[in-house]
Design an enzyme around this catalytic site. Structure first.
Site, mmCIF file in Angstrom:
data_model
loop_
_atom_site.group_PDB
_atom_site.id
_atom_site.type_symbol
_atom_site.label_atom_id
_atom_site.label_comp_id
_atom_site.label_asym_id
_atom_site.label_seq_id
_atom_site.Cartn_x
_atom_site.Cartn_y
_atom_site.Cartn_z
ATOM 1 N N HIS A 183 31.817 -11.117 -5.274
ATOM 2 C CA HIS A 183 32.309 -9.783 -5.694
ATOM 3 C C HIS A 183 32.238 -9.619 -7.217
ATOM 4 O O HIS A 183 33.030 -8.858 -7.786
ATOM 5 C CB HIS A 183 33.744 -9.537 -5.217
ATOM 6 N N LYS A 190 20.944 -3.805 -31.703
ATOM 7 C CA LYS A 190 20.706 -4.016 -30.268
ATOM 8 C C LYS A 190 19.578 -4.989 -29.972
ATOM 9 O O LYS A 190 18.546 -4.985 -30.624
ATOM 10 C CB LYS A 190 20.365 -2.681 -29.574
ATOM 11 N N GLU A 193 15.156 -5.178 -16.781
ATOM 12 C CA GLU A 193 15.475 -3.816 -16.318
ATOM 13 C C GLU A 193 14.256 -3.155 -15.683
ATOM 14 O O GLU A 193 14.348 -2.465 -14.665
ATOM 15 C CB GLU A 193 15.976 -2.965 -17.493
ATOM 16 N N TYR A 208 -9.164 6.270 14.713
ATOM 17 C CA TYR A 208 -9.154 6.518 13.270
ATOM 18 C C TYR A 208 -8.824 7.981 12.959
ATOM 19 O O TYR A 208 -9.294 8.905 13.632
ATOM 20 C CB TYR A 208 -10.522 6.174 12.643
ATOM 21 N N LYS A 240 -4.496 3.263 0.597
ATOM 22 C CA LYS A 240 -5.047 2.521 -0.534
ATOM 23 C C LYS A 240 -4.231 2.589 -1.813
ATOM 24 O O LYS A 240 -3.890 1.558 -2.396
ATOM 25 C CB LYS A 240 -6.484 2.984 -0.802
HETATM 26 N N1 ARG Z 1 -12.368 6.968 2.729
HETATM 27 C C1 ARG Z 1 -12.140 6.702 4.121
HETATM 28 C C2 ARG Z 1 -10.849 5.900 4.281
HETATM 29 O O1 ARG Z 1 -10.387 5.380 3.322
HETATM 30 C C3 ARG Z 1 -13.264 5.941 4.689
HETATM 31 C C4 ARG Z 1 -13.465 6.116 6.137
HETATM 32 C C5 ARG Z 1 -14.000 7.485 6.408
HETATM 33 N N2 ARG Z 1 -14.198 7.685 7.790
HETATM 34 C C6 ARG Z 1 -14.347 8.886 8.314
HETATM 35 N N3 ARG Z 1 -14.508 8.993 9.579
HETATM 36 N N4 ARG Z 1 -14.257 9.970 7.582
HETATM 37 O O2 ARG Z 1 -10.303 5.800 5.345
#
Ligand code: ARG
Length: 457
Positions: free
Chosen positions: A154, A281, A288, A315, A323
């Site tokens: 604590h 300081k 931090e 997909y 990404k």
């Molecule tokens: N830039 C796309 C991604 O990062 C690549 C794959 C694209 N595929 C498609 N069917 N448009 O997912």
């Protein structure tokens, strides 16, 4: 010209194009994309889908592109994504044969493969950095095993602890993080390439060849899943988040312990910052910032979990959103791990201040209660007697170690002269000899145990 332009009678609008593109960030995948393409073309050649000459020409072209990007002779720009860029460049270099590279492949299995290759390196790098951090903590533990510091619950002084035990506690956390990244490496090392767009391919490919070339442990067993699985991204972000949580706790301790109020440790000037207005300081900006960046990594984890939750098989373009969070989390995690390894290695310790503080606040009261309990007083009663002694100390401005034997005996006749030894700070820490405890012996065993487990990775 887009890879997919054939079906369309007008070019993509400039704003749609700008919105759709991913090259500005997926250019980071150029190594993985070329490496996977070389493996794919090699396999197509071996399976007789391309002639040996075609496969050789494609691989040589791809290697040339790799060398040129690496040397900074070729800028990665001007296309929709990294896959279009590499293929376009290949065709412009070797002509018609380059157009055969995409046989039995789709950008869907291509990007899933690229991301795994990239993420595999990122996991390996996190493992290396965690190992360095744990080694730095081990070195500090070894140096400080003779020191005592306050242990808190604590954020109130609770019991004296061995300094090495303190550092070992963080080594334990980071060892678990290390183990998690390791487990992830095993789980994610599965190759999606060969799944094509979603349903597999009618071409007589041999996925084992590409698997071996790309050093995957196995090939994916369901093409629908393989092209749309980003579990490994979420897992990386979780492993990174928990590592950041542990780093952030260490930062919080560093900030507190290096403040004037605590004064246990010092951050060297080279790792501190000043104030533009207050000349006196010395600020802990690095801890931090690491603590602050933790929230950013958590954000990426929540982001990817939210992105994948509503994606119908297989997909969907949403997956392009895996990404930037991944890349940002990776940079953040890696920079935090390495700066903190440096900072931990350079901390200095105010040994006397830590020792004195460890004895403050009646921190050895548990030892007094244990003393009585070990001599037959039920622990609950021993707790009450000790509580009264603490109260007596508070009212009379005394500390437990400063009490005389008479004062102890006034609280209970069970006390003998040896209680005066029991209540010292060092005896308190040394008394806790249970496995993982605060005695010097237990802390040394803790160091040996961390070192042994670290070697396994
Ligand atoms: N830039 C796309 C991604 O990062 C690549 C794959 C694209 N595929 C498609 N069917 N448009 O997912």
């Amino acid at each position: 010209m887009k890879l997919w332009q054939g079906r369309f009678d007008s070019p993509e609008a400039a704003d749609a194009d700008a919105f759709n593109e991913s090259l500005s960030f997926d250019k980071k995948l150029w190594r993985a994309d070329i490496e996977a393409s070389v493996a794919h073309a090699t396999m197509l050649g071996k399976c007789g889908i391309l002639t040996a000459e075609e496969a050789d020409a494609i691989c040589a072209g791809l290697r040339g592109i790799f060398a040129d990007i690496e040397a900074g002779r070729l800028a990665v720009e001007g296309q929709e994504d990294i896959h279009s860029f590499v293929e376009g460049e290949l065709v412009s270099r070797i002509g018609q044969t380059g157009k055969k590279l995409h046989t039995a492949r789709s950008r869907n299995d291509q990007v899933a493969t690229d991301m795994r290759l990239y993420a595999r390196d990122a996991v390996q790098s996190a493992i290396g950095l965690l190992k360095s951090l744990i080694s730095a903590l081990l070195a500090r533990a070894k140096e400080t095993v003779k020191y005592i510091m306050p242990g808190f619950t604590h954020l109130r002084k609770a019991q004296p602890v061995n300094c090495a035990q303190y550092f070992n506690a963080y080594s334990e956390m980071f060892l678990r993080d290390l183990d998690r990244f390791h487990a992830l490496l095993r789980r994610m090392n599965v190759m999606p390439l060969g799944s094509a767009a979603l349903a597999g391919t009618s071409w007589p490919i041999d996925r084992e060849i590409t698997r071996e070339l790309l050093h995957f442990d196995s090939v994916s067993q369901n093409s629908l899943d393989a092209v749309s699985d980003r579990d490994f991204v979420a897992e990386y972000l979780f492993c990174a988040s928990l590592t950041m949580a542990h780093l952030s706790r260490l930062c919080e301790d560093t900030i507190l312990y290096t403040s004037d109020e605590f004064g246990y440790w010092e951050i060297p000037d080279a790792y501190s910052t000043g104030s533009s207005i207050m000349p006196q300081k010395k600020n802990p900006d690095i801890p931090e910032l690491v603590r602050g960046k933790t929230g950013r990594v958590y954000g990426h984890l929540v982001g990817i979990l939210t992105t994948i939750k509503g994606i119908p098989l297989a997909y969907n373009k949403d997956l392009q959103e895996d990404k930037e969070p991944f890349f940002d989390a990776q940079t953040t995690l890696e920079s935090c791990l390495s700066i903190y390894t440096a900072l931990i290695s350079k901390l200095t310790f105010n040994v006397n201040r830590m020792y004195d503080a460890a004895g403050d606040g009646y921190a050895t009261a548990t030892d007094v209660a244990d003393y009585l309990a070990k001599r037959g007083v039920p622990f609950r009663d021993a707790h009450a007697v000790t509580g009264k002694l603490v109260r007596y100390c508070i009212e009379n401005g005394k500390t437990l170690p400063s009490l005389t034997l008479e004062e102890f005996r006034a609280a209970s006749p069970v006390f003998e002269a040896d209680v005066l030894q029991t209540v010292t700070t060092r005896a308190s820490a040394e008394g806790r000899n249970s496995v993982g405890g605060s005695s010097t012996e237990a802390a040394k065993a803790g160091i040996a145990s961390v070192r042994k487990r670290l070697k396994q990775y």
